[in-house]
Enzyme design. Structure first.
Site, PDB file in Angstrom:
ATOM      1  N   ARG A  82      26.158  -1.708  80.116  1.00 16.24           N
ATOM      2  CA  ARG A  82      26.145  -1.533  78.676  1.00 16.24           C
ATOM      3  C   ARG A  82      27.266  -0.624  78.267  1.00 16.24           C
ATOM      4  O   ARG A  82      27.720  -1.304  76.971  1.00 16.24           O
ATOM      5  CB  ARG A  82      24.929  -1.183  78.295  1.00 16.24           C
ATOM      6  CG  ARG A  82      24.369  -1.397  76.980  1.00 16.24           C
ATOM      7  CD  ARG A  82      22.968  -1.151  76.471  1.00 16.24           C
ATOM      8  NE  ARG A  82      22.590  -1.183  75.004  1.00 16.24           N
ATOM      9  CZ  ARG A  82      22.703  -0.331  74.063  1.00 16.24           C
ATOM     10  NH1 ARG A  82      22.844   0.792  74.302  1.00 16.24           N
ATOM     11  NH2 ARG A  82      22.168  -0.622  72.693  1.00 16.24           N
ATOM     12  N   ILE A  94      24.970  -3.377  68.253  1.00 17.59           N
ATOM     13  CA  ILE A  94      24.467  -3.637  69.329  1.00 17.59           C
ATOM     14  C   ILE A  94      23.003  -3.361  69.398  1.00 17.59           C
ATOM     15  O   ILE A  94      22.719  -2.326  69.192  1.00 17.59           O
ATOM     16  CB  ILE A  94      25.183  -3.341  70.572  1.00 17.59           C
ATOM     17  CG1 ILE A  94      24.753  -3.424  71.841  1.00 17.59           C
ATOM     18  CG2 ILE A  94      25.311  -1.777  70.440  1.00 17.59           C
ATOM     19  CD1 ILE A  94      25.467  -3.248  73.131  1.00 17.59           C
ATOM     20  N   SER A  95      22.069  -4.243  69.677  1.00 19.68           N
ATOM     21  CA  SER A  95      20.647  -3.950  69.322  1.00 19.68           C
ATOM     22  C   SER A  95      19.894  -2.799  70.638  1.00 19.68           C
ATOM     23  O   SER A  95      20.717  -2.651  71.567  1.00 19.68           O
ATOM     24  CB  SER A  95      19.873  -5.248  69.552  1.00 19.68           C
ATOM     25  OG  SER A  95      20.119  -6.369  68.727  1.00 19.68           O
ATOM     26  N   GLN A  96      19.267  -2.159  69.956  1.00 20.88           N
ATOM     27  CA  GLN A  96      18.391  -1.312  70.922  1.00 20.88           C
ATOM     28  C   GLN A  96      17.924  -1.966  72.117  1.00 20.88           C
ATOM     29  O   GLN A  96      17.382  -3.015  72.151  1.00 20.88           O
ATOM     30  CB  GLN A  96      17.320  -0.902  70.135  1.00 20.88           C
ATOM     31  CG  GLN A  96      16.245   0.222  70.837  1.00 20.88           C
ATOM     32  CD  GLN A  96      14.966   0.469  70.106  1.00 20.88           C
ATOM     33  OE1 GLN A  96      14.884  -0.121  68.935  1.00 20.88           O
ATOM     34  NE2 GLN A  96      14.155   1.285  70.701  1.00 20.88           N
TER      35      GLN A  96
END
Length: 221
Positions: free
Chosen positions: A39, A65-67
């Site tokens: 990530r 950017i999503s959790q």
């Protein structure tokens, strides 16, 4: 600058997977995917310490950017099977797309913002991911030329469920989408039992960026 992977990063991913397990993620395939994806590749060098924290992070253009928990939760709701044909609405950084590809499905991903579309496509190509179809366009309309889809995932908050997406879902298929107002949405899992019957399940509240497009927030008065 893209940072290379390392044992340190892999350890941080294992720690993140433990956090997600503690929060209720149970599908080992989802957790394995999270542990395989670097990530930190999606982060600038100055923000690498943020990469494996369980929180969203800005990526520019008013997007995030999503959790990781949100990514894992939506992915788990899809109940993916290898070979599934999956439509992703909102490519964003490309991280969710990586998780889907790691799950062994065929991904068609649509991004409304051209700059993000180009960046995500370049990043996933650099990372070695193959087979996804990247489209710049209005995801609220789906991709009728590629329909029907086994699963559809929407990674932006919608005011209502776009009818186009339900129409492009095969019988027995699943749509996972956050629906609500501009601040808070309920996660919905919609199973298309027939052309006229949709089974709806509701899950905890989330907060996503807006779904843009003709059947998203752009259509609201």
């Amino acid at each position: 600058m893209v940072q290379e992977d390392s044992y340190k990063h892999k350890g941080m991913r294992r720690a993140l997977a433990k956090i997600l397990t503690d929060k209720g993620i149970r599908d080992p395939r989802v957790l394995d995917a999270i542990m395989r994806i670097p990530r930190h590749f999606f982060f600038e060098t100055a923000f690498l310490e943020q990469a494996y924290q369980d929180k969203a992070f800005p990526i520019g253009e008013g997007q995030t950017i999503s959790q990781p928990y949100t990514v894992a939760f939506q992915t788990e709701l899809l109940a993916l099977q290898p070979g599934d044909k999956v439509l992703e609405i909102g490519t964003g950084s490309g991280y969710q797309c990586c998780v889907l590809l790691e799950m062994g499905v065929k991904v068609y991903t649509v991004e409304y913002i051209q700059k993000l579309h180009e960046r995500a496509k370049a990043m996933l190509t650099y990372m070695g991911y193959k087979g996804a179809v990247y489209v710049h366009g209005d995801g609220s309309r789906g991709l009728p030329s590629y329909a029907p889809f086994d699963k559809i995932i929407v990674t932006a908050g919608a005011p209502t469920v776009p009818t186009a997406l339900l129409q492009q879902l095969r019988i027995g298929g699943v749509l996972v989408i956050p629906v609500g107002d501009e601040r808070q949405q309920k996660m919905l899992r919609l199973t298309k039992e027939s052309d006229t019957k949709i089974r709806k399940e509701e899950f905890s509240g989330f907060s996503f960026v807006k779904l843009r497009g003709a059947q998203g927030w752009d259509a609201m008065p």
